[in-house]
Design a protein around this motif. Sequence first.
Motif, mmCIF file in Angstrom:
data_model
loop_
_atom_site.group_PDB
_atom_site.id
_atom_site.type_symbol
_atom_site.label_atom_id
_atom_site.label_comp_id
_atom_site.label_asym_id
_atom_site.label_seq_id
_atom_site.Cartn_x
_atom_site.Cartn_y
_atom_site.Cartn_z
ATOM 1 N N ARG A 1 7.242 2.606 -0.528
ATOM 2 C CA ARG A 1 6.148 3.325 -1.185
ATOM 3 C C ARG A 1 5.617 4.482 -0.329
ATOM 4 N NH1 ARG A 1 1.617 0.038 -4.090
ATOM 5 N NH2 ARG A 1 1.419 2.141 -4.984
ATOM 6 N N VAL A 2 6.514 5.307 0.159
ATOM 7 C CA VAL A 2 6.106 6.516 0.876
ATOM 8 C C VAL A 2 5.913 7.600 -0.178
ATOM 9 C CG1 VAL A 2 6.641 8.156 2.699
ATOM 10 C CG2 VAL A 2 7.450 5.795 2.873
ATOM 11 N N GLU A 3 4.672 7.998 -0.403
ATOM 12 C CA GLU A 3 4.358 8.857 -1.543
ATOM 13 C C GLU A 3 4.103 10.305 -1.181
ATOM 14 O OE1 GLU A 3 1.283 7.118 -3.896
ATOM 15 O OE2 GLU A 3 2.479 5.313 -4.355
ATOM 16 N N ALA A 4 3.733 10.592 0.079
ATOM 17 C CA ALA A 4 3.383 11.966 0.430
ATOM 18 C C ALA A 4 3.539 12.178 1.923
ATOM 19 C CB ALA A 4 1.938 12.263 0.015
ATOM 20 N N TYR A 5 3.659 13.448 2.286
ATOM 21 C CA TYR A 5 3.558 13.811 3.693
ATOM 22 C C TYR A 5 2.794 15.124 3.793
ATOM 23 C CZ TYR A 5 7.541 17.036 2.960
ATOM 24 O OH TYR A 5 8.368 18.031 2.502
ATOM 25 N N LEU A 6 2.070 15.263 4.903
ATOM 26 C CA LEU A 6 1.217 16.428 5.115
ATOM 27 C C LEU A 6 2.063 17.612 5.551
ATOM 28 C CD1 LEU A 6 -1.652 17.652 5.410
ATOM 29 C CD2 LEU A 6 -1.616 16.845 7.791
ATOM 30 N N THR A 7 1.922 18.722 4.864
ATOM 31 C CA THR A 7 2.650 19.929 5.235
ATOM 32 C C THR A 7 1.683 21.116 5.221
ATOM 33 O OG1 THR A 7 4.623 21.261 4.756
ATOM 34 C CG2 THR A 7 3.408 20.457 2.859
ATOM 35 N N PRO A 8 1.768 22.005 6.199
ATOM 36 C CA PRO A 8 2.728 21.999 7.302
ATOM 37 C C PRO A 8 2.217 21.306 8.559
ATOM 38 C CG PRO A 8 1.597 24.098 7.231
ATOM 39 C CD PRO A 8 1.019 23.274 6.126
ATOM 40 N N GLY A 9 1.500 20.218 8.430
ATOM 41 C CA GLY A 9 1.136 19.414 9.588
ATOM 42 C C GLY A 9 -0.330 19.522 9.970
ATOM 43 N N MET A 10 -0.654 18.924 11.125
ATOM 44 C CA MET A 10 -2.049 18.824 11.547
ATOM 45 C C MET A 10 -2.681 20.188 11.823
ATOM 46 S SD MET A 10 -3.672 16.008 11.411
ATOM 47 C CE MET A 10 -5.087 16.483 12.412
ATOM 48 N N THR A 11 -1.902 21.171 12.210
ATOM 49 C CA THR A 11 -2.475 22.499 12.440
ATOM 50 C C THR A 11 -3.096 23.033 11.161
ATOM 51 O OG1 THR A 11 -0.844 22.980 14.173
ATOM 52 C CG2 THR A 11 -1.972 24.852 13.175
ATOM 53 N N THR B 1 0.822 -1.202 0.000
ATOM 54 C CA THR B 1 0.000 0.000 0.000
ATOM 55 C C THR B 1 0.861 1.259 0.000
ATOM 56 O OG1 THR B 1 -1.786 1.151 1.167
ATOM 57 C CG2 THR B 1 -0.138 0.086 2.514
ATOM 58 N N PRO B 2 0.457 2.294 -0.752
ATOM 59 C CA PRO B 2 1.172 3.572 -0.666
ATOM 60 C C PRO B 2 0.948 4.217 0.692
ATOM 61 C CG PRO B 2 -0.773 3.777 -2.061
ATOM 62 C CD PRO B 2 -0.627 2.319 -1.746
ATOM 63 N N LEU B 3 1.938 4.953 1.153
ATOM 64 C CA LEU B 3 1.888 5.529 2.499
ATOM 65 C C LEU B 3 1.964 7.048 2.438
ATOM 66 C CD1 LEU B 3 4.391 3.142 4.338
ATOM 67 C CD2 LEU B 3 1.897 2.957 4.232
ATOM 68 N N GLY B 4 1.214 7.683 3.329
ATOM 69 C CA GLY B 4 1.325 9.109 3.564
ATOM 70 C C GLY B 4 1.646 9.345 5.023
ATOM 71 N N LEU B 5 2.500 10.306 5.311
ATOM 72 C CA LEU B 5 2.990 10.514 6.667
ATOM 73 C C LEU B 5 2.459 11.808 7.267
ATOM 74 C CD1 LEU B 5 6.769 9.567 6.186
ATOM 75 C CD2 LEU B 5 4.817 8.058 6.618
ATOM 76 N N VAL B 6 2.188 11.745 8.561
ATOM 77 C CA VAL B 6 1.894 12.933 9.364
ATOM 78 C C VAL B 6 2.946 12.992 10.454
ATOM 79 C CG1 VAL B 6 0.250 14.112 10.854
ATOM 80 C CG2 VAL B 6 -0.574 12.779 8.898
ATOM 81 N N LEU B 7 3.640 14.123 10.542
ATOM 82 C CA LEU B 7 4.788 14.259 11.434
ATOM 83 C C LEU B 7 4.586 15.402 12.408
ATOM 84 C CD1 LEU B 7 6.910 14.151 8.294
ATOM 85 C CD2 LEU B 7 7.428 12.500 10.069
#
Length: 437
Positions: free
Chosen positions: A313-323, A287-293
């Motif tokens: 398969r790390v395809e994306a990360y959320l920027t600029p985060g949960m805020t 599965t492709p992965l998206g990260l929240v840091l």
Amino acid sequence: MVIDGQAAAVIDPRRDIDVYLENARRHGANITHVFETHRNEDYVVGSRSLAEVTGATVLHGQAGRVDHAQPVTDGEHFDIGKARLGVLETPGHTLDSISLTLADRDFGDAPVAVFTGDTLFIGDVGRTDFYPERREEMAGKLYDSLFDNLLPLGDGVQLYPAHGAGSVCGSGMAEREFSTLGYERRCNPMLQLDRNAFIRTKSQEHHYQPPYFRRMEALNDRGVEHDALPRPRALPPGPFAERCSDDMTVLDLRTPEAFCGAHIPGSLSMPTAVAPGYIGWLVSYDTPLGLVLDDDADLDRALRELYRLGYDRVEAYLTPGMTAWEASGADYAVVPTIAASTLKQRYEQGEDFVLLDVRGIEEYEAGHLPDAMHVYLGHLPDRLDELPRGIPIVTFCGSGKRAAVAASLLKRHGFDQVENCLGSMAACQAVGCRITD
């Protein structure tokens, strides 16, 4: 890594090999030899990649032939400048396990240090459960390797094992990163046992074998070709949400407190402290992965840790985060938290709830809260049908980290009355909860 003059050797390299290349460049050295102390089960080894880039020879114990390595036998030695690495066959953890002594030829052939792989750790010894039908035999081999091959090297010899505290390869490792054979001989609990007691203890140990071990073994048998770290896209909330609605699994690598306070619906909590031991149970390689840091600056470390475990398969990360996610107006979910003192009151008042203890069996048997339901975290996906849906479920572990993972898994599967006991057993001990064994 051993460097002397213009020569260098690497022992049990990790998959992201740039650290070795940079270290060699900084010292003006060429990496000529790469040693594997055994076929690793818990991470992707970078031996083949390193050999492709440097031209180094890869060497592996003769009892475990792998495609990319030449076999070595007991007594062979290899000169790395004025340093000399000597091969000791030390079977027990695996049949192909070797250790490597390090001598300074300017002062003689006696070893000053030894690289023990998974044979001897600081505070523990290697597990011997990889040959289920030969547990006693392997335990005996490990004892003989320790007492006949390693300890006689001398009390002053420095110890360099392949793993430290937190590894799935042993539960009793010290937090220290330094020791000597003499200190371990006097203080390591496993080295205080006679041969019969040692074999009995090792044969009766319980270890979990995550399903990703098989993948690691297959990859490490053939070796992984040199490639680059994944380069995920930095996506703001809108595009990230679109990928979430497709087939991307969202891994939330933040602290349990942050995850419980607000997280993307359907995401899986995976605090970095526990990810290496549990992600292989819970997340498919396909599965492709998206990260929240917590911070974008944490991205490189997260990518490296996933890469070492074979997650490419790390395809994306959320920027600029949960805020930003919250400010965008997108929905977010929460996991209510419960303090140990409140949990204690619930017990005293006889409230109806399920305490789900997701620790390992040895932790659970050493002490647990009354009537707790024990399901090891790695086994939880296969046992969800055993959990009730009509009453609150409080997830529980040693500190709250694994409990957050469990809570997120339950939420992903439609359990709506889920709470996480932050602090878990540590907090319960502090407030005087009743603990039974």
